[in-house]
Write a protein that holds these residues in place. Structure first.
Motif, PDB file in Angstrom:
ATOM      1  N   THR A  10     -10.502  -8.903 -41.824  1.00 46.98           N
ATOM      2  CA  THR A  10     -11.382  -9.654 -40.926  1.00 46.98           C
ATOM      3  C   THR A  10     -10.698 -10.929 -40.444  1.00 46.98           C
ATOM      4  O   THR A  10     -10.690 -11.247 -39.242  1.00 46.98           O
TER       5      THR A  10
ATOM      6  N   VAL B 270     -17.236  -9.073 -41.866  1.00 49.06           N
ATOM      7  CA  VAL B 270     -17.150  -8.216 -43.070  1.00 49.06           C
ATOM      8  C   VAL B 270     -18.482  -7.509 -43.241  1.00 49.06           C
ATOM      9  O   VAL B 270     -19.536  -8.124 -43.094  1.00 49.06           O
TER      10      VAL B 270
ATOM     11  N   THR C 226     -14.501  -3.770 -42.371  1.00 51.36           N
ATOM     12  CA  THR C 226     -14.515  -4.754 -41.286  1.00 51.36           C
ATOM     13  C   THR C 226     -15.083  -4.125 -40.013  1.00 51.36           C
ATOM     14  O   THR C 226     -14.883  -2.924 -39.772  1.00 51.36           O
TER      15      THR C 226
END
Lengths: 624, 422
Positions: free
Chosen positions: A417, A429, A456
């Protein structure tokens, strides 16, 4: 003269003291204990006191043992690791208590208690890895203890007076017990391993859901080992099921930034049907949210007051999430909040490292989608999955990126992320479950606590939010697997029961108890009826009368062949008189003796039966 | 309220043998039987090792971290091995006979005589006699008998002793005898005796003097003083000889003194006939026991004297009997007293009189034993029928009641066995 049983009991305790000397690293304490036991054994039973004083004496001796064990320091033990002080204290206390009983003339509850104290002391002494010496000590202690018990029992004759058969059986028993013991000791290791692997995990309490408004790195650790079933899914595989979305990272902790309030969710009027329809049933426990794939439409959720938050998570604040139905495909029924500046933020402590590494890993790539793909591939190729993680720095992600190069899904999702943000792609996330396990019998998917996962979601222009999983394929969440036959059957039964419970409004347990009681009642009634039916009326039929002893029957048969048949209702004594009259005195005498033995308990049966057989044989072949 | 923990401890075990047998043969009997057989098959030493093996197993459960599992394996192997060997140590043919006295006083030890007969052809070694499981009030006072050896065809007599704390009939389960399996942890299949039945009777209070109230001296249907009429009557005096008198009644000294034949004259006398009434609605179980003990003492004292116990009334139940002067035995009364149960409701004077009144015409007097003084209501109504009445009131530490022919006895004095002069 020391009583032999006390001598042996003392010897059995001294064996334990010797063991303590080896394993405890306290030769001084062991020497004191040995001296005390030896003294008590030599002194023999000479104190004549009541039960109350005996208890006081035993407690005092145990206290002395505790004091001896608690004072002083251990030198190097001959074994590594040595015996803990607690166990040494316990063993000494028990041995001293046993020593006190050795000097009492009539110890309370006899020598059995002394033996028990010895066995407990041996237990305490074995609370470390001792090795083969312990086996020898156990054998010696038990042999001496059993012999001491034998000598203390006035109801058992001396060994010298025992018949050979008893001695042989005793020896065989000792050998068999030794063999059994050795086999059991060997078998215990694999049994223990199997139990630890299966039963302990099954017996774990319900794993707590790690899904909340905050996600600490490592919070999914406990869930990774739990086999607890979370939900069962019928229909096509939805793969990633989202449960919580986080966009703000600070020192190992993700949380959701405020993006407006949750709104009431309006379900679709008609439940989804067709090949893309998915039905999810929760297996139990309190769930405060529904787990849905990114692209789900035609959603019908059960439960009152279902709300949807700005990140597109379907929540049930009452904690009564039970079942949900939806369809896979576009357009999704729930819209996810558009990316904001928060989705591009990188904490200051991480910025330099993340930006540098992201630039390094995406060198020569311009397209944001290609950059994301390059970063994810780098993680998958150069990092490894591991549940073990050693944090050294304040920021765990620095350890993950620079030193460890291993971790579990939360580390990969967090790093992915932040890296996506470093290359200018908004990212968040997501925590939820991966669907990887299929039941071969029920044809449905099973999601367990151990399938908890983090990944992600990146926002790509023109495509919206896209799922990116940087966790290497070696992760258990990413590995597709099926159930064993037994596991599948067990789960099928559990699933059917859960369905039935839901169908009965949660009253399945009560219904089962009622049905069991009813069944038991029916069985009892049937049993009584069958018993009554089986009872036959008393009969005077001759064929129902008990048959004579085979030897007697043989004699009757031989006499019948010689022309002296006994009438069916003729008493034996009358038949004997008839035999006398017919000049057959020998069978007549035998029959009288048989009647006396059978009906009066006079004489011995075994030799008489032999004589009956011999007489029958003589009658059959008179030449003999 | 005092809780009887010993009784509470046996709350799930039926108190009578028929009930226990019903449990054994009932629905749950087959489920319990294997556990019972396993428990019975272990000696005291075996049971101790069996129990301790659980503790050892608990401490040794971490097989990788300690060596205690070796000890557990050894204990388990010893027990398992000896359990397998039990079936080869059956006692056949073998008999066990148990005799016990028909009655025992509450709190006293009863001795069971156990005779073991080895009817087989093989000598037997290391035999253990196992007493039955006792009801809540029983406790063995001697360790169970052990016989080192018994030759073929021989028999041996051993004793078991127990003490019981509750009155009434006791029907024990069978005694058993079994051979010890080598190593001494288990027993072979056992041989059983018949059940043993006996009565636990109340203690007899030490009544040394009891003055009975005056009532009718002679009542119809009285029993002659002498047990054999015509042979041992009481001497009334001498009188001149009349034709037909037995020659053996001639009195030589009087004949010599008067010069004419004189004979001894005899007269038959009659005993006073007494009824004993026990008020079973006593305040508390202990008080009832003390009252029954006193009643037993009264009956014992009267049966030794010149009186007959003609009636025993417990609560509203009448036991018609005749005790004393060889016409009956104290044991009869003790057996009845052993089985007296406490009344849940107070037994009123009307109820007692209704069962007593048909018998009053043939009684000289009545002795009422009670634990709750009713101001003499019952006694007055008995006296109204022309029958004398004495009331014996068993009291605790409270005030002593007063009235006509009332004697109060301290409960402590009865339990302490003090000599009671009433």
């Amino acid at each position: 003269m020391i009583a032999p049983d006390r001598r042996l009991a003392g010897a059995s305790m001294l064996v334990i003291v010797a063991l303590l000397g080896v394993v405890s690293g306290r030769p001084g304490a062991s020497a004191v204990a040995a001296a005390l036991l030896l003294g008590a054994t030599i002194a023999g039973p000479r104190i004549d006191i009541g039960v109350g004083l005996q208890r006081l004496l035993t407690l005092g001796a145990a206290g002395l043992g505790i004091a001896l064990g608690a004072t002083g320091t251990a030198t190097m033990s001959l074994l590594s690791p040595g015996l803990d002080r607690v166990w040494l204290i316990g063993a000494l206390a028990l041995l001293f208590a046993a020593a006190a009983r050795l000097v009492v003339r009539a110890p309370e509850r006899g020598p059995v208690v002394t033996t028990v104290l010895g066995v407990l002391a041996l237990t305490a002494a074995g609370e470390t890895a001792v090795g083969p010496i312990y086996k020898l000590v156990v054998a010696a202690h038990l042999a001496l203890g059993l012999l001491a018990l034998r000598l203390a029992d006035p109801g058992r004759p001396p060994l010298a007076r025992l018949p050979r058969r008893t001695l042989i059986v005793g020896t065989a028993l000792v050998i068999a017990a030794a063999a059994l013991s050795a086999s059991a000791t060997r078998a215990l290791f694999p049994m223990s391993d199997w139990t630890t692997a299966h039963i302990t995990l099954l017996g774990m309490p319900d794993a707590t859901s790690g899904f909340s408004d905050r996600l600490w790195l490592g919070s999914l650790d406990g869930m990774q080992q739990s086999e607890e079933v979370v939900m069962r899914i019928e229909g096509p595989r939805p793969d990633y099921l989202r449960g919580a979305i986080y966009d703000r990272y600070e020192l190992g902790r993700w949380r959701s930034s405020p993006r407006g309030s949750a709104e009431d969710f309006t379900p679709t009027s008609a439940p989804p049907t067709g090949p893309a329809a998915v039905a999810v049933t929760y297996a139990g426990g309190s769930r405060d949210r529904y787990f849905l794939p990114l692209r789900a439409r035609a959603i019908v959720a059960e439960g009152a007051s279902v709300v949807v938050d700005p990140f597109g998570t379907l929540r049930v604040p009452s904690g009564a999430a039970t079942a949900i139905r939806f369809e896979l495909g576009d357009p999704p029924a729930i819209t996810v909040a558009e990316p904001s500046a928060e989705d591009l933020r990188i904490p200051d402590e991480l910025r330099a490292t993340v930006v540098r590494l992201a630039a390094e890993w995406t060198r020569g790539v311009d397209d944001p989608s290609a950059k994301i793909e390059a970063i994810a591939r780098h993680f998958q190729d150069n990092f490894s999955y591991s549940l073990e993680f050693h944090q050294r720095r304040r920021e765990a992600l620095i350890d993950f990126l620079l030193d460890e190069h291993r971790g579990h899904c939360e580390y990969f999702a967090s790093a992915m992320t932040l890296f996506a943000r470093a290359v200018g792609v908004p990212a968040r996330v997501v925590a939820g479950y991966r669907v990887t396990e299929r039941s071969p019998f029920g044809g449905y998917w099973i999601v367990r606590e151990k399938n908890a996962h983090a990944w992600t979601e990146v926002f790509l222009p023109g495509r919206g939010f896209v799922t990116v999983d940087a966790t290497p394929s070696g992760a258990p969440q990413n590995a597709m697997h099926g159930l064993g036959v037994l596991g599948a059957l067990r789960d099928l039964v559990a699933a059917r029961l859960a369905k039935a419970d839901a169908a009965t409004g949660g009253n399945l347990g009560k219904l089962a108890i009622g049905a069991t009681a009813l069944g038991l009642g029916v069985v009892m009634l049937a049993r009584r009826f069958l018993r009554r039916a089986r009872k036959t009326k008393p009969s005077l039929r001759l064929d129902a009368a008990p048959r004579p002893h085979p030897s007697l029957a043989r004699l009757f048969d031989a006499l019948a062949r010689a022309g002296l048949e006994r009438a069916p209702s003729e008493p034996i004594e009358r038949f004997a008189r008839r035999l006398d009259a017919a000049a057959h005195p020998v069978p007549a005498t035998l029959l009288r003796r048989y009647a006396a033995q059978r009906y009066g308990g006079v004489g011995e049966l075994e030799p008489l039966l032999g004589e009956l057989d011999a007489c029958a044989a003589r009658l059959r072949s008179p030449s003999r | 309220m005092r809780i009887n923990f010993a009784k509470l401890n046996h709350v799930l075990i039926p108190g009578t043998k028929p009930a226990r047998d019903r449990l054994r043969t009932g629905l749950f009997g087959p489920l319990i039987r294997p556990f019972g057989a396993f428990y019975d098959g272990l000696t005291d030493e075996g049971r101790a090792l069996f129990l301790i093996s659980f503790i050892v197993g608990g401490f040794g459960i971490d097989v990788h971290g300690s060596d205690v599992h070796v000890l557990w394996s050894a204990l388990a192997a010893l027990l398992f091995g000896t359990l397998l060997a039990t079936r080869f140590h059956a006692l056949t043919p073998f008999r066990i006979e148990v005799t016990a006295p028909r009655r025992v006083t509450i709190g006293d030890a009863i001795t069971f005589t156990v005779v073991l007969h080895n009817d087989g052809l093989v000598d037997r070694h290391a035999l253990r006699v196992l007493g039955p499981f006792l009801p809540w009030d029983g406790r063995w006072t001697l360790p169970s008998p052990r016989v080192p050896g018994l030759a073929a065809g021989a028999h041996v007599r051993v004793e078991a002793r127990a003490r019981f704390l509750e009155r009434g009939e006791h029907h024990l389960d069978p005694f058993q005898v079994a051979a010890l399996v080598p190593l001494g942890l288990t027993l072979g299949p056992s041989v059983r005796s018949g059940g043993v039945r006996f009565l636990v009777v109340p203690k007899i209070a030490s009544v040394v003097r009891l003055s009975t109230p005056s009532g009718r001296r002679h009542q119809p249907g009285g029993v002659a003083l002498a047990s054999k009429t015509g042979e041992s009557m009481d001497l009334l005096g001498v009188r001149p000889y009349r034709a037909g008198d037995p020659v053996r009644h001639l009195h030589a000294r009087s004949w010599a003194r008067t010069g004419s034949p004189m004979v001894r004259e005899y007269q038959e006398e009659y005993f006073s006939r007494i009824g004993v009434v026990i008020d079973t609605s006593a305040p508390g179980a202990d008080r009832l026991e003390e009252m029954l003990s006193l009643a037993a003492g009264v009956v014992a004292h009267l049966s030794r004297g010149e009186a007959l116990i003609d009636l025993l009334v417990a609560g509203d139940r009448v036991h018609d009997l005749t005790l004393g002067r060889h016409l009956g035995f104290l044991e009869q009364a003790l057996d009845l007293l052993a089985c007296v149960e406490a009344s849940r409701k107070p037994v009123g004077a009307d109820a007692v009189l209704s069962v007593l009144s048909p018998h009053l015409p043939r009684l000289s007097c009545v002795i009422v034993v009670t634990g709750a003084w009713d101001d003499g209501a019952l006694a007055e109504r008995i006296r109204g029928s022309g029958v004398g009445c004495t009331t014996l009131v068993v009291v605790g530490d409270g005030p002593e009641p007063r009235g006509r022919d009332v004697r109060s006895i301290r409960a402590k004095a009865i339990t302490a066995g003090e000599a009671l002069s009433l």
